[in-house]
Every structure is written in structure tokens, then in C-alpha cells.
Design a protein around this motif. Structure first.
Motif, PDB file in Angstrom:
ATOM      1  N   LYS A   9      11.316   8.331  79.565  1.00 19.78           N
ATOM      2  CA  LYS A   9      11.507   7.279  78.349  1.00 19.78           C
ATOM      3  C   LYS A   9      12.175   7.483  77.218  1.00 19.78           C
ATOM      4  CE  LYS A   9       7.961   4.363  80.672  1.00 19.78           C
ATOM      5  NZ  LYS A   9       6.653   3.739  80.459  1.00 19.78           N
ATOM      6  N   ILE A  10      11.617   8.697  76.877  1.00 15.75           N
ATOM      7  CA  ILE A  10      12.085   9.309  75.376  1.00 15.75           C
ATOM      8  C   ILE A  10      13.552   9.480  75.417  1.00 15.75           C
ATOM      9  CG2 ILE A  10      11.943  11.385  73.928  1.00 15.75           C
ATOM     10  CD1 ILE A  10       8.828  11.386  74.669  1.00 15.75           C
ATOM     11  N   ILE A  11      13.955  10.288  76.656  1.00 15.13           N
ATOM     12  CA  ILE A  11      15.417  10.434  76.712  1.00 15.13           C
ATOM     13  C   ILE A  11      16.280   9.110  76.866  1.00 15.13           C
ATOM     14  CG2 ILE A  11      17.060  11.275  78.356  1.00 15.13           C
ATOM     15  CD1 ILE A  11      15.149  13.562  79.024  1.00 15.13           C
ATOM     16  N   ALA A  12      15.821   8.259  77.635  1.00 14.86           N
ATOM     17  CA  ALA A  12      16.485   6.866  77.524  1.00 14.86           C
ATOM     18  C   ALA A  12      16.593   6.397  76.197  1.00 14.86           C
ATOM     19  CB  ALA A  12      15.788   6.059  78.543  1.00 14.86           C
ATOM     20  N   LYS A  13      15.729   6.635  75.401  1.00 13.17           N
ATOM     21  CA  LYS A  13      15.636   5.851  73.983  1.00 13.17           C
ATOM     22  C   LYS A  13      16.571   6.810  73.164  1.00 13.17           C
ATOM     23  CE  LYS A  13      12.574   5.071  70.041  1.00 13.17           C
ATOM     24  NZ  LYS A  13      11.246   5.009  69.576  1.00 13.17           N
ATOM     25  N   ALA A  14      16.474   7.889  73.160  1.00 17.65           N
ATOM     26  CA  ALA A  14      17.270   8.738  72.236  1.00 17.65           C
ATOM     27  C   ALA A  14      18.805   8.949  72.536  1.00 17.65           C
ATOM     28  CB  ALA A  14      16.421  10.099  72.107  1.00 17.65           C
ATOM     29  N   LEU A  15      19.059   9.001  73.916  1.00 18.60           N
ATOM     30  CA  LEU A  15      20.360   9.358  74.387  1.00 18.60           C
ATOM     31  C   LEU A  15      21.485   8.361  73.991  1.00 18.60           C
ATOM     32  CD1 LEU A  15      21.986  11.597  75.905  1.00 18.60           C
ATOM     33  CD2 LEU A  15      21.466  10.227  78.114  1.00 18.60           C
ATOM     34  N   PRO A  16      21.388   7.168  73.963  1.00 21.99           N
ATOM     35  CA  PRO A  16      22.497   6.391  73.580  1.00 21.99           C
ATOM     36  C   PRO A  16      22.843   6.448  72.039  1.00 21.99           C
ATOM     37  CG  PRO A  16      20.648   5.101  74.888  1.00 21.99           C
ATOM     38  CD  PRO A  16      20.158   6.462  74.603  1.00 21.99           C
ATOM     39  N   TRP A  17      21.743   6.908  71.240  1.00 21.94           N
ATOM     40  CA  TRP A  17      22.185   7.167  69.780  1.00 21.94           C
ATOM     41  C   TRP A  17      22.987   8.508  69.737  1.00 21.94           C
ATOM     42  CZ3 TRP A  17      21.472   2.916  67.246  1.00 21.94           C
ATOM     43  CH2 TRP A  17      20.532   2.106  67.612  1.00 21.94           C
ATOM     44  N   THR A  18      22.672   9.525  70.197  1.00 26.46           N
ATOM     45  CA  THR A  18      23.343  10.796  70.119  1.00 26.46           C
ATOM     46  C   THR A  18      24.716  10.581  70.766  1.00 26.46           C
ATOM     47  OG1 THR A  18      21.342  12.205  70.148  1.00 26.46           O
ATOM     48  CG2 THR A  18      23.068  13.049  71.120  1.00 26.46           C
ATOM     49  N   ALA A  19      24.772  10.152  71.844  1.00 26.86           N
ATOM     50  CA  ALA A  19      25.916   9.873  72.553  1.00 26.86           C
ATOM     51  C   ALA A  19      26.959   9.080  71.815  1.00 26.86           C
ATOM     52  CB  ALA A  19      25.897   9.202  74.089  1.00 26.86           C
ATOM     53  N   PHE A  20      26.295   8.095  71.074  1.00 26.66           N
ATOM     54  CA  PHE A  20      27.363   7.070  70.180  1.00 26.66           C
ATOM     55  C   PHE A  20      27.862   7.861  69.001  1.00 26.66           C
ATOM     56  CE2 PHE A  20      26.781   4.682  66.303  1.00 26.66           C
ATOM     57  CZ  PHE A  20      28.226   4.008  66.238  1.00 26.66           C
ATOM     58  N   VAL A  21      27.092   8.604  68.275  1.00 27.89           N
ATOM     59  CA  VAL A  21      27.325   9.449  67.192  1.00 27.89           C
ATOM     60  C   VAL A  21      28.174  10.600  67.438  1.00 27.89           C
ATOM     61  CG1 VAL A  21      26.393  10.703  65.118  1.00 27.89           C
ATOM     62  CG2 VAL A  21      25.365   8.543  65.699  1.00 27.89           C
ATOM     63  N   VAL A  22      27.953  11.434  68.361  1.00 30.25           N
ATOM     64  CA  VAL A  22      28.519  12.534  68.519  1.00 30.25           C
ATOM     65  C   VAL A  22      29.898  12.298  69.253  1.00 30.25           C
ATOM     66  CG1 VAL A  22      28.461  14.834  69.875  1.00 30.25           C
ATOM     67  CG2 VAL A  22      26.296  14.011  68.697  1.00 30.25           C
ATOM     68  N   SER A  23      30.030  11.424  70.260  1.00 31.20           N
ATOM     69  CA  SER A  23      31.275  11.219  70.720  1.00 31.20           C
ATOM     70  C   SER A  23      32.329  10.636  69.856  1.00 31.20           C
ATOM     71  CB  SER A  23      30.896  10.077  72.002  1.00 31.20           C
ATOM     72  OG  SER A  23      30.542   8.918  71.373  1.00 31.20           O
ATOM     73  N   VAL A  24      31.825   9.564  69.051  1.00 34.16           N
ATOM     74  CA  VAL A  24      32.592   9.074  67.912  1.00 34.16           C
ATOM     75  C   VAL A  24      33.275  10.224  67.035  1.00 34.16           C
ATOM     76  CG1 VAL A  24      32.867   7.697  65.996  1.00 34.16           C
ATOM     77  CG2 VAL A  24      31.716   6.597  68.047  1.00 34.16           C
ATOM     78  N   ALA A  25      32.036  11.101  66.770  1.00 31.78           N
ATOM     79  CA  ALA A  25      32.605  12.096  65.789  1.00 31.78           C
ATOM     80  C   ALA A  25      33.472  13.166  66.248  1.00 31.78           C
ATOM     81  CB  ALA A  25      31.182  12.886  65.162  1.00 31.78           C
ATOM     82  N   LEU A  26      33.231  13.491  67.675  1.00 27.56           N
ATOM     83  CA  LEU A  26      33.868  14.607  68.553  1.00 27.56           C
ATOM     84  C   LEU A  26      35.464  13.916  68.826  1.00 27.56           C
ATOM     85  CD1 LEU A  26      33.867  17.019  69.878  1.00 27.56           C
ATOM     86  CD2 LEU A  26      33.056  15.858  71.985  1.00 27.56           C
TER      87      LEU A  26
END
Length: 243
Positions: A9-26
Motif C-alpha cells: 500500500k505504501i509503494i502504491a501510494k508513493a510510486l506514482p509521485w516518484t514516477a511522475f517527477v523523475v520521468s519528467v525530469a529525466l
């Protein structure tokens, strides 16, 4: 152990935020770095070459959390142009509407900028090295002899062939992004994978650490595998050499 919920549940909550920020920046740092690297390889005696090389050396020597802290102090605390923490305003109800999306982008601006500024120099130098090796190839000389325009040679011949090794590195970077950045996300109090990594480390929540590490390792292995497949699709020479 900390939140009394499943690690999934923690991963499901945190993963979209990291994927969004890091993918855009990358993607931003990749395309900007590729453009700069191609330009300084094409015109090696221009003023842009020492500027980009110096910038790359500076960012390589500067830890990412220092860049994040400087952006936070200047733009969020001193000028108050951006929020200093969180993924969106507490009073907002999450939903697929323009108000919520714009607020999410507003809060993500500084974390994205931190990642982007740290990554541009490395991609630029990598592209420069790859492009310089391609400049000596016969097809570049033949294209110049045919009288093709510089822009066409630059885009269709130089950049297209020089970018192939970087595509592989980009795919691998996408795999590593699932771990987030512990320090950047902690500085901005951004609820991504890196922030939960820091919480688990500080509170010695080994169960959550195991789950987060398992996801990061699995994503990195899959990214390496996909990068090998992708490279054979992009470069026919690899398929021919393997026969």
C-alpha cells in the motif's frame, strides 16, 4: 512497522509521485543534454563547449541535495514563488480536474528542476563523446561531399546515430528512478519513494526497506533487459553481428 499497513500500500501510494517527477525530469534533462552535446560536438571551438563542459563538471561535483536546498531557499523561502513542501495543497480533493493537476505541477516544479539541473551536464558530455566518434565515419564525410545542408547532416546523420548508446542509458535510468532520490524528496517533503526510504532508514523499519529495495532492484533488472532488446531494434548492426 511505522504506519501499520502493508508495504504494498505504501509503494502504491508513493510510486506514482516518484514516477511522475523523475520521468519528467529525466526526459527534460535527456533532450536538453542531447541537444547541447550535439551542438558542442558539431562546433567544438564555439563558446558553448567550455560553458557546457564547465557546467557539467560543476553539477557532477555538487551533490543533488545541495542543488535542491539552494532552489528551496531561493525560490520557495526567499522569493515565495513555489511551495516548500508536499505534492499538492492539503485543502484540495484529489481528482482529474484542471485545478488539481495545475496544483500538482506547481508543487512538483522545484523537485523536477533539481533533477533536471543535475542531469543535463552528464547527458551533454555523453552525447558529445558519442557524436565526436561518429563525426569521423564515412557517411558523414560522404554527406558533406554531397553538399547536404548542415542542419540535415546534424539531425539525420550525426544526432540520429550518436544517440543510440544514450537510449540504452536512458532505459536503464528509468529503471533506477523507482528508488527515487532520498535527499531531494526529503528536502521538499515530497511523498515519493525516496521520502519513504528516508523514513524507513531513520526509524529502522527493515520490512519497508526490503519491499522498497525489492521493487528498485526488480525495476533495474527489467530496465537492463529491455535496454538490450531496444538497442537491437534501434541499431540493425547489433543484430547482424550477433548472427
Amino acid at each position: 512497522m511505522i504506519y501499520r499497513v502493508s508495504v504494498n500500500k505504501i509503494i502504491a501510494k508513493a510510486l506514482p509521485w516518484t514516477a511522475f517527477v523523475v520521468s519528467v525530469a529525466l526526459l527534460l534533462s535527456f533532450f536538453i543534454g542531447v541537444a547541447l552535446g550535439t551542438g558542442i560536438a558539431w562546433k567544438r571551438r564555439s563558446l558553448l563547449d567550455p560553458v557546457v563542459t564547465g557546467y557539467a563538471s560543476l553539477t557532477a561535483a555538487t551533490p543533488d541535495y545541495v542543488t535542491a536546498m539552494l532552489l528551496l531557499l531561493f525560490f520557495a523561502i526567499r522569493l515565495r514563488w513555489f511551495p516548500s513542501k508536499g505534492a499538492y495543497d492539503i485543502g484540495l480533493t484529489p481528482g482529474f480536474n484542471m485545478q488539481f493537476i495545475s496544483n500538482v505541477l506547481y508543487h512538483a516544479a522545484l523537485p523536477i528542476l533539481s533533477y533536471t539541473l543535475e542531469g543535463i551536464g552528464g547527458w551533454a558530455l555523453a552525447m558529445k563523446g558519442s557524436a565526436i566518434s561518429v563525426l569521423g565515419e564515412d557517411y558523414i564525410v560522404a554527406a558533406k561531399a554531397r553538399g547536404l545542408r548542415d542542419r540535415r547532416i546534424l539531425v539525420s546523420y550525426l544526432a540520429r546515430n550518436s544517440i543510440l548508446p544514450l537510449i540504452t542509458a536512458l532505459a536503464i535510468s528509468f529503471g533506477g528512478m523507482f528508488g527515487g532520490s532520498i535527499l531531494i524528496e526529503t528536502i521538499f517533503n515530497y511523498p515519493g519513494m525516496g521520502w519513504f526510504f528516508s523514513q524507513a532508514l531513520m526509524r529502522k523499519d527493515y520490512g519497508m526497506l526490503q519491499g522498497l529495495f525489492l521493487l528498485t532492484i526488480t525495476a533495474t533488472i527489467l530496465a537492463n533487459f529491455l535496454a538490450d532488446i531496444l538497442y537491437t531494434r534501434l541499431d540493425p548492426r547489433v543484430r547482424l553481428e550477433g548472427r
